[in-house]
Enzyme design. Structure first.
Site, short mmCIF file in Angstrom:
data_model
loop_
_atom_site.label_atom_id
_atom_site.label_comp_id
_atom_site.label_asym_id
_atom_site.label_seq_id
_atom_site.Cartn_x
_atom_site.Cartn_y
_atom_site.Cartn_z
N HIS A 132 108.28 106.92 -38.18
CA HIS A 132 107.86 105.55 -38.51
C HIS A 132 108.41 105.11 -39.86
CE1 HIS A 132 105.07 105.31 -35.09
NE2 HIS A 132 104.79 106.57 -35.36
N ASN A 204 100.24 102.89 -31.18
CA ASN A 204 101.62 102.63 -30.76
C ASN A 204 101.64 101.46 -29.77
OD1 ASN A 204 102.78 104.76 -32.23
ND2 ASN A 204 102.52 106.21 -30.55
N HIS A 396 95.65 106.55 -41.88
CA HIS A 396 95.10 107.86 -41.53
C HIS A 396 94.03 107.66 -40.46
CE1 HIS A 396 93.43 111.75 -41.59
NE2 HIS A 396 92.63 111.66 -42.63
#
Length: 758
Positions: A132, A204, A396
């Site tokens: 990413h 995603n 996170h």
């Protein structure tokens, strides 16, 4: 736009965001202006304060390192003062010449400004993300609908509560310097700055992943990344190591099939779905739990590029997606997504309709569990500084708030460790949460001290508990005071083993579900993608192994790809599944808003400029972005209201436009010669400019809407297109042509223009 509802800021409420900006008035100016005001032709010499950000930009809210609102304007944390200074604020009289012993040197070691400037430059870059790395981001606001109240106590999902968000979109495999429109999975990560702490939904654009257990993550990324000997190919899966791995590790089959579909090349981040991938556990005020999957549904619909468009785009504009996002926000076409959840009973076996909810390679079809909308996200401001915000933002999946908890998904378990470890490495230490873009909007009293880049000035003598020297502060919270309490899930008695549940062994039924849910044109694109990618592989054994995998998905898919590769068709090794197709998996079949769609208006000085002005104004009013394409730059026409040109025939390419509207049939321009522009070739006198025909050719081939009015239909005759073909919108007036173009754009493409053999 949603209306803001006032809320109180408490430990159990999300921090009220700034009022949701309304769509800015359309000025007709092209998005992309680099500075808030136009510069003079000569260098400015009169000292003045720094210019403010552009109207479309904002930065992180001004909070202290421990999450306390400072009340300071955002300008207070940017550069200040009219004069160039050192990092310590000493004004400089020269920054073009090193301090030397005489004009010819040598340079003196005592030049503190030289050493400070070069040392800082040497350390401007931080390690890029392993995955990413290439991303684009925007600020926005999320408003809860209140529809999730029965399943979660998360305060930011309550009705009317507005929460600031920062969203980063990204590609997985490529480096920061790669291109946007590669065939790859996209990241869709959202940071919610809630009043109960930061919640990160790190997902995603594909709802499943390649692997079922995080211990395999280094393997799939090593396989997908460029070959270690040559560092090629960049940002691609079309190479031996990727296909070697996924053909041997067949749990990757489902994600690979999505990656070979149109989903892997979005038209825009604004037209891209997002998924939480994992199953999460929600907890309500009574302590009852529900399993859920998160979905982001774009208001503009799901839409993709066709493969040739993507290839052209990577050469013409490798920044296509990040430019599209920033331009849409700058022009006031704020992209929106609804956050939705699929809900499932939290049963002991954690399955639903025979689908294991802990398997991240599986979906639950929306026909079995509908997606329930629970809130609306609007992105309404661009970052002020890419590095400070987009590059340094740290997500996170372990950043959770009361009411949202994790499950025992073995891929999620590894991510809970990996993301924290990665941030410490990338951002120089454990205090990455104090970087402005990462600062919580809730009070922080964590007793964590010191470390690299500690910017908080902690008070007190007792960073431990229990203590009496600091009056016992900080105190523990309970469920009644907003504490995050893990759901007390009962665990079965078990032995320590390295294995997976038997339900994880089904690697082909869901890929077959996806294939059967595709329309014929989408299946053609999947076949073409597999054929292209595998043709880039060197090893014959890898290709044969992939065909053996495809045979267990669908015989026709396998046969068509085998034919393209010139290889025999293998027989399936497992019985073919017989699932019911899911209409939600196809991108076709609906109509969507035209906000932010780019319409190229082709004109020249002889065109109907009155009609051009009318079409341009009407398109702006409808929320589209009209760009005038002409033989040269500058303006068309004379008088008080000339038409401003945004693109020339030499600079324009079809991939930038969602539709073309012809105000005439421009003849060859003065620069239409191969020596100046290879696209021009050698035009015949009196014929349309070859670059206009190239625009038309590509747009037609890619299924885009094409229209015009008046004598412009002559351009169709030059290319051999009939006016009654799908997506062709010619009319006798400019207004009628634009109306027909808009109707065609609502379906994204003229899909009937794509012939299929399936």
């Amino acid at each position: 736009m949603v209306e803001k509802k006032a809320t109180k800021t408490t430990a159990k409420k999300a921090t009220p965001a700034k009022a949701t900006p309304k769509r800015r008035p359309r000025s007709g100016a092209l998005p992309g202006r680099p500075a808030p005001q136009a510069p003079d032709a000569t260098e400015p010499t009169q000292p003045r304060e720094p210019l403010p950000p552009k109207p479309d930009q904002t930065g992180p809210d001004t909070l202290s390192p421990t999450g306390q609102p400072t009340g300071a304007p955002q300008a207070a944390v940017a550069q200040g003062g009219a004069y160039l200074t050192t990092a310590q604020g000493a004004r400089l009289y020269d920054s073009d010449h090193s301090l030397k012993a005489g004009a010819r040197g040598p340079v003196l070691l005592q030049d503190h400004h030289l050493r400070e400037k070069i040392t800082h430059f040497d350390h401007e870059r931080i390690p890029e993300r392993v995955v990413h790395a290439r991303g684009a981001a925007a600020h926005g606001v999320f408003q809860g609908y209140g529809t999730a109240a029965k399943v979660t106590k998360a305060a930011f999902l309550a009705k009317g509560v507005e929460t600031p968000v920062f969203v980063r979109f990204s590609t997985v495999l490529g480096s920061r310097g790669s291109a946007d429109t590669v065939r790859d999975t996209r990241g869709f990560a959202t940071k919610f700055y809630t009043g109960e702490g930061t919640f990160d939904l790190v997902g995603n654009n594909i709802p499943v992943f390649f692997i079922q257990d995080a211990i395999k993550f280094p393997d799939i990324i090593h396989a997908g990344k460029p070959h270690p000997d040559r560092e090629i190919p960049q940002a691609q899966s079309a190479h031996d190591t990727f296909w070697d791995f996924v053909s041997l590790h067949t749990e990757a089959t489902h994600h690979t099939l999505w990656n070979m579909s149109d989903r892997a090349i979005p038209r825009s981040f604004r037209m891209m779905e997002g998924f939480g991938v994992h199953t999460f556990r929600l907890v309500n005020t009574k302590g009852a739990t529900t399993l859920v999957k998160f979905h982001w549904k774009p208001k503009l619909g799901v839409h993709s590029l066709v493969w040739e468009e993507a290839q052209i785009t990577n050469g013409m504009d490798p920044d296509f997606h990040r430019r599209d996002l920033a331009d849409a926000i700058e022009s006031g076409a704020f992209p929106q997504w609804e956050l939705g959840i699929q809900t499932f009973p939290d049963t002991a076996d954690q399955t639903f309709e025979g689908i294991d909810l802990l398997d991240p390679t599986k979906i639950v079809p929306e026909e079995l569990a509908p997606v329930r909308p629970i809130g609306l996200m609007t992105l309404n401001a661009n970052p002020t500084n890419y590095f400070a915000e987009t590059e340094q933002v740290a997500f996170h999946p372990g950043h959770l708030v009361p009411g949202i908890d994790v499950t025992d998904d073995p891929l999620l378990a590894g991510r809970l460790f990996s993301y924290l470890d990665t941030q410490i490495s990338r951002l120089g230490g454990p205090n990455f949460g104090q970087i402005p873009i990462n600062r919580p909007h809730a009070p922080v009293n964590d007793m964590l001290r010191d470390g690299m880049h500690q910017t908080a000035v902690h008070a007190g003598a007792a960073p431990y508990r229990p203590n009496s020297l600091d009056g016992g502060c900080p105190f523990l919270a309970g469920a009644d005071t907003g504490a995050f309490i893990e759901a007390p899930v009962e665990l079965p008695a078990a032995h320590k083993v390295r294995e997976a549940p038997a339900s994880f062994a089904d690697h082909f039924s869901q890929p077959r579900l996806f294939w059967l849910s595709m329309t014929p044109v989408e299946r053609e694109h999947i076949i073409a993608a597999y054929t292209f990618e595998l043709s880039k592989c060197y090893e014959q054994a890898v290709k044969e192994r992939v065909l053996a995998v495809l045979a267990n998905i669908d015989p026709q898919l396998c046969e068509e790809v085998a034919t393209g590769l010139g290889l025999p068709v293998p027989a399936p090794t497992e019985p073919l599944a017989d699932p019911d197709p899911s209409a939600a998996l196809s991108q076709l079949g609906g109509t969507w808003p035209v906000d932010g769609r780019v319409v190229g208006i082709v004109a020249d000085p002889a065109a109907d400029l009155k009609g051009v002005r009318a079409v341009r104004d009407a398109a702006l009013k409808a929320g589209m972005v009209p760009l005038v394409i002409a033989p040269t730059g500058g303006t068309l026409g004379s008088g008080k209201n000339p038409v401003t040109v945004q693109r020339t025939f030499a600079a324009a390419r079809s991939i930038e436009f969602d539709a073309l509207l012809f105000a005439g049939t421009p003849e060859a321009a003065a620069d239409a010669q191969g020596a100046r522009d290879a696209k021009a070739g050698a035009p015949e006198p009196g014929s349309p400019d070859p670059r206009v025909l190239l625009l038309l050719n590509e747009a037609y081939r890619h299924g885009k809407a094409i229209g015009g009015w008046g004598a412009a239909s002559r351009v169709l005759q030059a290319f051999g297109i009939q006016e009654n073909e799908p997506g062709i919108a010619f009319a006798d007036t400019a207004a009628k042509a634009l109306k027909r173009i808009s109707q065609a754009l609502a379906e994204h493409r003229a899909w009937d223009r794509f012939p299929t053999a399936l």
